[in-house]
Every structure is written in structure tokens, then in C-alpha cells.
Design a protein around this motif. Structure first.
Motif, mmCIF file in Angstrom:
data_model
loop_
_atom_site.group_PDB
_atom_site.id
_atom_site.type_symbol
_atom_site.label_atom_id
_atom_site.label_comp_id
_atom_site.label_asym_id
_atom_site.label_seq_id
_atom_site.Cartn_x
_atom_site.Cartn_y
_atom_site.Cartn_z
ATOM 1 N N LEU A 2 8.809 3.764 -5.048
ATOM 2 C CA LEU A 2 8.321 4.268 -3.766
ATOM 3 C C LEU A 2 8.982 5.582 -3.376
ATOM 4 N N SER A 3 10.291 5.618 -3.344
ATOM 5 C CA SER A 3 10.962 6.834 -2.879
ATOM 6 C C SER A 3 10.864 7.961 -3.888
ATOM 7 N N SER A 4 10.941 7.671 -5.167
ATOM 8 C CA SER A 4 10.879 8.743 -6.158
ATOM 9 C C SER A 4 9.451 9.205 -6.419
ATOM 10 N N GLY A 5 8.450 8.382 -6.118
ATOM 11 C CA GLY A 5 7.063 8.742 -6.377
ATOM 12 C C GLY A 5 6.405 9.535 -5.267
ATOM 13 N N LEU A 6 7.102 9.719 -4.158
ATOM 14 C CA LEU A 6 6.555 10.469 -3.031
ATOM 15 C C LEU A 6 7.091 11.887 -3.082
ATOM 16 N N CYS A 7 6.189 12.846 -3.191
ATOM 17 C CA CYS A 7 6.584 14.249 -3.250
ATOM 18 C C CYS A 7 7.233 14.674 -1.940
ATOM 19 N N PRO A 112 11.236 -3.466 5.999
ATOM 20 C CA PRO A 112 11.074 -4.630 6.874
ATOM 21 C C PRO A 112 9.705 -5.307 6.811
ATOM 22 N N GLY A 113 8.785 -4.792 6.034
ATOM 23 C CA GLY A 113 7.473 -5.413 5.898
ATOM 24 C C GLY A 113 7.329 -6.086 4.545
ATOM 25 N N LYS A 114 6.090 -6.351 4.147
ATOM 26 C CA LYS A 114 5.794 -6.980 2.861
ATOM 27 C C LYS A 114 5.458 -5.889 1.842
ATOM 28 N N VAL A 115 6.129 -5.906 0.707
ATOM 29 C CA VAL A 115 5.907 -4.932 -0.352
ATOM 30 C C VAL A 115 5.346 -5.657 -1.562
ATOM 31 N N HIS A 117 4.007 -4.907 -5.552
ATOM 32 C CA HIS A 117 3.931 -3.982 -6.680
ATOM 33 C C HIS A 117 2.815 -4.456 -7.613
ATOM 34 N N PHE A 118 2.121 -3.492 -8.205
ATOM 35 C CA PHE A 118 1.101 -3.816 -9.190
ATOM 36 C C PHE A 118 1.452 -3.136 -10.505
ATOM 37 N N SER A 119 1.009 -3.702 -11.608
ATOM 38 C CA SER A 119 1.384 -3.190 -12.926
ATOM 39 C C SER A 119 0.853 -1.779 -13.186
ATOM 40 N N ASP A 120 -0.186 -1.362 -12.478
ATOM 41 C CA ASP A 120 -0.732 -0.026 -12.682
ATOM 42 C C ASP A 120 0.003 1.035 -11.857
ATOM 43 N N GLY A 121 1.139 0.681 -11.251
ATOM 44 C CA GLY A 121 1.913 1.637 -10.471
ATOM 45 C C GLY A 121 1.570 1.663 -9.002
ATOM 46 N N LYS A 122 0.620 0.877 -8.587
ATOM 47 C CA LYS A 122 0.222 0.834 -7.185
ATOM 48 C C LYS A 122 1.239 0.030 -6.382
ATOM 49 N N LEU A 123 1.506 0.489 -5.172
ATOM 50 C CA LEU A 123 2.415 -0.214 -4.288
ATOM 51 C C LEU A 123 1.732 -0.347 -2.924
ATOM 52 N N VAL A 124 1.751 -1.538 -2.355
ATOM 53 C CA VAL A 124 1.137 -1.795 -1.048
ATOM 54 C C VAL A 124 2.222 -2.320 -0.113
ATOM 55 N N TYR A 125 2.288 -1.715 1.052
ATOM 56 C CA TYR A 125 3.242 -2.122 2.081
ATOM 57 C C TYR A 125 2.440 -2.522 3.313
ATOM 58 N N SER A 126 2.774 -3.666 3.902
ATOM 59 C CA SER A 126 2.081 -4.085 5.127
ATOM 60 C C SER A 126 3.095 -4.653 6.112
ATOM 61 N N LYS A 127 2.784 -4.449 7.386
ATOM 62 C CA LYS A 127 3.667 -4.905 8.444
ATOM 63 C C LYS A 127 2.828 -5.184 9.685
ATOM 64 N N GLN A 128 3.139 -6.275 10.348
ATOM 65 C CA GLN A 128 2.431 -6.646 11.573
ATOM 66 C C GLN A 128 2.745 -5.642 12.686
ATOM 67 N N MET A 129 1.707 -5.204 13.375
ATOM 68 C CA MET A 129 1.879 -4.387 14.577
ATOM 69 C C MET A 129 1.696 -5.329 15.761
ATOM 70 N N SER A 130 1.449 -4.816 16.936
ATOM 71 C CA SER A 130 1.270 -5.678 18.098
ATOM 72 C C SER A 130 -0.092 -6.366 18.076
#
Length: 180
Positions: A2-7, A112-115, A117-130
Motif C-alpha cells: 500500500l505505502s510503496s505502491g502509491l506515487c 483501523p479499517g478492513k484490509v 489483499h488479492f493475488s493480482d496486487g489489488k488492495l481494498v480498504y473499507s471502514k464504516q462511516m456514520s
């Protein structure tokens, strides 16, 4: 990844969906220790900016935020403005947390949310809002250790259903990474 893949500096094409309105644009973005800054060029409308400070206590700035907020307040859509502010706060928190991630691998312990990882390099992050709202960020199309697609969504869970509706979304296609 996540951190290294973001320009740190990137540009490309994007789409902003807000309710039933949609704007397509080109953009330049800078992600540094203090802010995530986005300058968008909307055809025939000019340039707008959105500046998300990553430190707590500082307010969102930029012409895009001011314009949308002013229109929502003028139309007496205060609930929608609250959703927008919450969505932007979740983005600020995510980018602030990404800035602080030290390793190349991130799991639920570093955000602090749900992370997921997928084998194709995809990463999904989700977190409850109000209320029935959820924040979802997808980083995908990992090429040469750089994410080429960033999707930031505010979702609302539909009543009596597992389905979710996009309330607002910022989709960014990264065409180039590096110096702008």
C-alpha cells in the motif's frame, strides 16, 4: 504494497461522482507528509483544487471543496454536506495512515479499517462511516510497484438489502508517476 505502491506525485485522468452528477477531468496530485493535494482540470470549467491536510485539527481546503460546500449549504442539503465532510475525513485518515505505514505489507493491524489483499496486487480498504455509510478505497492495476487505479467511494447500504449504492466517488487513473 500500500505505502510503496502509491506515487508521491502523479497525474492522469479521473471522474468525480456526487449524487447524480458526474465530472470527468485530468489531474495532478501530490502526496507528501503534510497533505494530499489534488488539482483537477475540468474541460470548459477551469482548474479546481482539493487539499486534504493529513494532520488532525486542520480543515479541508481548496476551491473544489469550497464550491461544493457552498452549493450544498445554499440548497439546504446539510445532511449531504455532512456526508461529504465525513467522506473527506475518511480520505484524510486513510492517507495519513498510509503515510505512517513503515513496511511494504499492511494488514488490519496498521490501518483501523478492513484490509483485503488479492493475488493480482489489488488492495481494498473499507471502514464504516456514520449511519448506513461506508468508506471504501480500492488500489488496483499494480504495474512496476505502482498502483495505476485508485477508487475512493462513499457507499450507502440500502435498506433491507446487502447491496450498497455509491453516494460519491473519486476515481483516479494514474497515467504517470514521478515529477509533475
Amino acid at each position: 504494497m500500500l505505502s510503496s505502491g502509491l506515487c508521491k506525485e502523479f497525474k492522469g485522468r479521473g471522474r468525480l461522482n456526487f449524487g447524480k452528477k458526474q465530472e470527468r477531468f485530468t489531474y495532478n496530485a501530490i502526496f507528501n507528509k503534510e497533505t494530499f493535494s489534488l488539482a483537477i482540470d475540468v474541460p470548459f470549467k477551469g482548474q479546481e483544487t482539493l487539499i486534504l491536510p493529513l494532520a488532525t485539527g486542520k480543515k479541508v481546503e481548496g476551491t473544489l471543496y469550497k464550491k461544493i460546500s457552498k452549493n450544498l449549504v445554499a440548497a439546504n442539503h446539510l445532511r449531504t454536506k455532512n456526508i461529504l465532510d465525513n467522506f473527506l475525513m475518511q480520505n484524510r485518515l486513510l492517507f495519513s495512515d498510509i503515510r505512517n505505514v513503515d513496511s511494504n505489507y499492511c494488514d488490519n493491524k496498521c490501518l483501523p479499517g478492513k484490509v483485503t489483499h488479492f493475488s493480482d496486487g489489488k488492495l481494498v480498504y473499507s471502514k464504516q462511516m456514520s449511519g448506513p455509510f461506508e468508506f471504501k478505497a480500492e488500489f488496483s492495476r499494480l504495474v512496476a510497484n505502482e498502483y495505476k487505479v485508485i477508487q475512493l467511494h462513499g457507499l450507502r447500504k440500502l435498506k433491507n438489502s446487502q447491496k450498497k449504492q455509491r453516494v460519491l466517488a473519486l476515481d483516479l487513473i494514474v497515467d504517470s508517476c514521478g515529477s509533475i
